[in-house]
Design a protein around this motif. Sequence first.
Motif: not given
Length: 150
Positions: A17-38
């Motif tokens: 997702i990151e590679e392709q979104a950057l290649a096509y200059d499309v915004s993306y957002l990963f949404i996760a619960s706080l238990k997955h916080f990093s």
Amino acid sequence: MIFIDADACPKDLKKIIEEQALAYDVSYLFIASLKHFSADADQKVWTFIDEGKEAVDMYILNHVKSGDMVITQDIGLASLVLPKGVYALSTRGKQYQEDTIDTSLSFRYLHQMERKKGRYGGGPKKLSKDDLKQFSDRLIKYLAHLAGNE
């Protein structure tokens, strides 16, 4: 914009997702619960939501708009965003569609009933190379369409 239901999104898909979104200059957002916080997560592309049964789904549902994409394993979430004109894609590369989502929801219900009876165990199978390729191909097709290259 691509919204990713990241609680159960495999690492291999996040990279695609990151590679392709950057290649096509499309915004993306990963949404996760706080238990997955990093603490290492890039705050520009990650949003962490309070824990709650459907908190991530509700965040996505409240922020997505027509023409956006949602990547999720959750058939229920897909069924809610499709009427908004959103392209919904499973982590295995299956495009959810309004004309078949009711059938998918029915099968999900039947599988839940069977699990309650102890007939199914464990979670979903690990993604195969074919799954990753199908996902990547569908994602690229969507991004190319957004860019006007299709």
